[in-house]
Scaffold this motif. Structure first.
Motif, short mmCIF file in Angstrom:
data_model
loop_
_atom_site.label_atom_id
_atom_site.label_comp_id
_atom_site.label_asym_id
_atom_site.label_seq_id
_atom_site.Cartn_x
_atom_site.Cartn_y
_atom_site.Cartn_z
N LYS A 22 0.86 -1.18 0.00
CA LYS A 22 0.00 0.00 0.00
C LYS A 22 0.89 1.23 0.00
N THR A 23 0.89 1.96 -1.09
CA THR A 23 1.66 3.19 -1.16
C THR A 23 0.99 4.26 -0.32
N ARG A 24 1.78 5.00 0.43
CA ARG A 24 1.25 6.12 1.22
C ARG A 24 1.31 7.38 0.37
N LEU A 130 5.34 1.27 -11.07
CA LEU A 130 5.61 2.03 -9.84
C LEU A 130 4.86 1.46 -8.63
N ASP A 131 4.36 0.24 -8.75
CA ASP A 131 3.58 -0.34 -7.66
C ASP A 131 4.39 -0.64 -6.41
N ASP A 132 5.72 -0.63 -6.52
CA ASP A 132 6.53 -0.97 -5.34
C ASP A 132 6.88 0.26 -4.49
N LEU A 133 6.28 1.40 -4.80
CA LEU A 133 6.59 2.60 -4.01
C LEU A 133 6.04 2.49 -2.59
N ASP A 134 6.83 2.91 -1.62
CA ASP A 134 6.36 3.02 -0.24
C ASP A 134 5.61 4.32 -0.04
N VAL A 135 6.12 5.38 -0.66
CA VAL A 135 5.55 6.71 -0.47
C VAL A 135 5.49 7.42 -1.82
N MET A 136 4.39 8.14 -2.05
CA MET A 136 4.35 9.06 -3.17
C MET A 136 4.00 10.44 -2.63
N ILE A 137 4.92 11.39 -2.83
CA ILE A 137 4.69 12.76 -2.42
C ILE A 137 4.08 13.51 -3.60
N ILE A 138 2.95 14.16 -3.36
CA ILE A 138 2.27 14.93 -4.39
C ILE A 138 2.49 16.40 -4.09
N ALA A 154 -7.68 12.70 -2.66
CA ALA A 154 -7.17 11.37 -3.03
C ALA A 154 -5.99 10.91 -2.17
N CYS A 155 -5.40 11.81 -1.37
CA CYS A 155 -4.20 11.47 -0.59
C CYS A 155 -4.54 10.95 0.80
N ASP A 156 -3.59 10.20 1.39
CA ASP A 156 -3.75 9.72 2.77
C ASP A 156 -3.48 10.83 3.77
N ASP A 157 -2.53 11.68 3.44
CA ASP A 157 -2.14 12.77 4.34
C ASP A 157 -2.09 14.08 3.57
N VAL A 158 -2.56 15.15 4.19
CA VAL A 158 -2.46 16.49 3.60
C VAL A 158 -1.63 17.35 4.55
N VAL A 159 -0.57 17.96 3.99
CA VAL A 159 0.31 18.82 4.77
C VAL A 159 0.26 20.22 4.16
N LEU A 279 1.52 4.88 -8.93
CA LEU A 279 0.90 5.95 -9.72
C LEU A 279 -0.49 5.57 -10.19
N GLY A 280 -0.65 4.33 -10.62
CA GLY A 280 -1.96 3.87 -11.07
C GLY A 280 -2.99 3.94 -9.95
N GLY A 281 -2.58 3.52 -8.75
CA GLY A 281 -3.49 3.57 -7.60
C GLY A 281 -3.91 4.99 -7.28
N PHE A 282 -2.98 5.92 -7.41
CA PHE A 282 -3.31 7.31 -7.12
C PHE A 282 -4.33 7.85 -8.12
N PHE A 283 -4.14 7.51 -9.39
CA PHE A 283 -5.09 7.99 -10.40
C PHE A 283 -6.45 7.32 -10.28
N LYS A 284 -6.48 6.08 -9.79
CA LYS A 284 -7.76 5.44 -9.51
C LYS A 284 -8.51 6.24 -8.45
N ARG A 285 -7.79 6.64 -7.43
CA ARG A 285 -8.41 7.45 -6.37
C ARG A 285 -8.91 8.78 -6.92
N LEU A 286 -8.08 9.42 -7.75
CA LEU A 286 -8.48 10.70 -8.34
C LEU A 286 -9.79 10.57 -9.11
N MET A 287 -9.89 9.52 -9.93
CA MET A 287 -11.06 9.36 -10.79
C MET A 287 -12.32 9.02 -10.00
#
Length: 290
Positions: A22-24, A130-138, A154-159, A279-287
């Motif tokens: 699960k990418t954060r 890119l499925d092996d990412l631990d973290v994706m910073i947007i 779509a993110c887990d954390d907002v800073v 990256l694919g997981g993030f775009f799934k969340r976006l959509m």
């Protein structure tokens, strides 16, 4: 620092035991431009990668994408070229250092034009690299625009990053207020402060106004501060990371503390069932929210 590294490495091992990682997804945003959001994003990514996490950093700043400048790399194509069928996902990835890759982005309406096309489906298939990412910073754009809010949702954390300037504080609060409609937890970094006392004082003022106007359903976290330092300015001008150029400086130490606090949040969520990754997981969340 060695203790922090050990904890991060343990986190990587734990996550590696999952059959599906699960990418954060961490969004770094701000109420206004010029508060150091991209400087913090790029240096945060460097610290995480240095300590063993596999990190992707996605440049989602509408019209002002500048992470290529922060990392001193040349960008020829971005995610829009992939969505148009003019490049593959692998073509646009820019390796920065071990464990760290830059994903040149484009946000706003252009991305979402391709949501229902066959090209978007191909993009989703290719994004699995890119499925092996631990973290994706947007690294998002500044402000409270509709498309920025989609990224934040779509993110887990907002800073939220802000500086001790009245206009910046006002805009940061506006971002917090709008984002509180989407989520019940937001973190704040105070940048370019004189000291921790000033940072905490400003955060407490924001927190007091938020409590009065938003209510206690919002959890506003103080993630930390980064002191004003000419070394940071010097590094930005040189297109260098201050955490790499001046690893023993006060701002570098303060950002390491911030990363450690984020790592603790990640540790608390390791046992959550893995969801979409990379990256694919993030775009799934976006959509899902488009």
């Amino acid at each position: 620092m060695s203790h922090q590294a050990a904890k991060l490495e343990a986190l990587v091992k734990q996550k590696g035991n999952n059959t599906a990682k699960k990418t954060r997804f961490i969004a770094i945003t701000s109420g206004k431009g010029g508060v150091g959001k991209s400087t913090i994003s790029s240096n945060m990514a460097h610290i995480m990668a240095k300590n063993g996490l596999k990190v992707g950093i996605f440049d989602a700043d509408i019209g002002l994408a500048n992470l290529d400048v922060m990392f001193n790399v040349k960008i020829t194509k971005n995610i829009l070229h992939v969505l148009r069928g003019e490049a593959s996902v692998e073509d646009i990835l820019v390796p920065i250092e071990k464990n760290l890759v830059l994903i040149p982005g484009e946000s706003g309406e252009e991305i979402f034009k391709y949501a229902s096309s066959g090209l978007f489906e191909r993009f989703m298939d290719e994004a699995h690299i890119l499925d092996d990412l631990d973290v994706m910073i947007i690294d998002t754009g500044a402000g409270i625009g509709e498309h920025i809010q989609l990224f934040l949702r779509a993110c887990d954390d907002v800073v939220v990053v802000t500086v001790p300037d009245p206009a910046a504080i006002t805009d940061a609060y506006a971002t917090i207020k709008v984002t509180s409609r989407l989520r019940n937890e937001i973190s704040v970094i105070m940048n370019q402060v004189r000291n921790e006392k000033e940072a905490l004082g400003l955060f407490e003022k924001i927190q007091k106004v938020a409590l009065a106007n938003i209510g206690n359903q919002l959890r506003l976290n103080y993630l930390g501060q980064i002191s004003s330092d000419p070394k940071v300015v010097m590094s930005v001008k040189k297109r260098a990371l201050f955490t790499r150029e001046f690893p023993t400086s006060l701002p570098a130490s303060e950002l390491e503390v911030i990363v450690k606090r984020l790592a603790k949040k990640m540790e608390r969520n390791v046992l959550v069932s893995p969801q979409e990754s990379g990256l694919g997981g993030f775009f799934k969340r976006l959509m899902e929210h488009f």
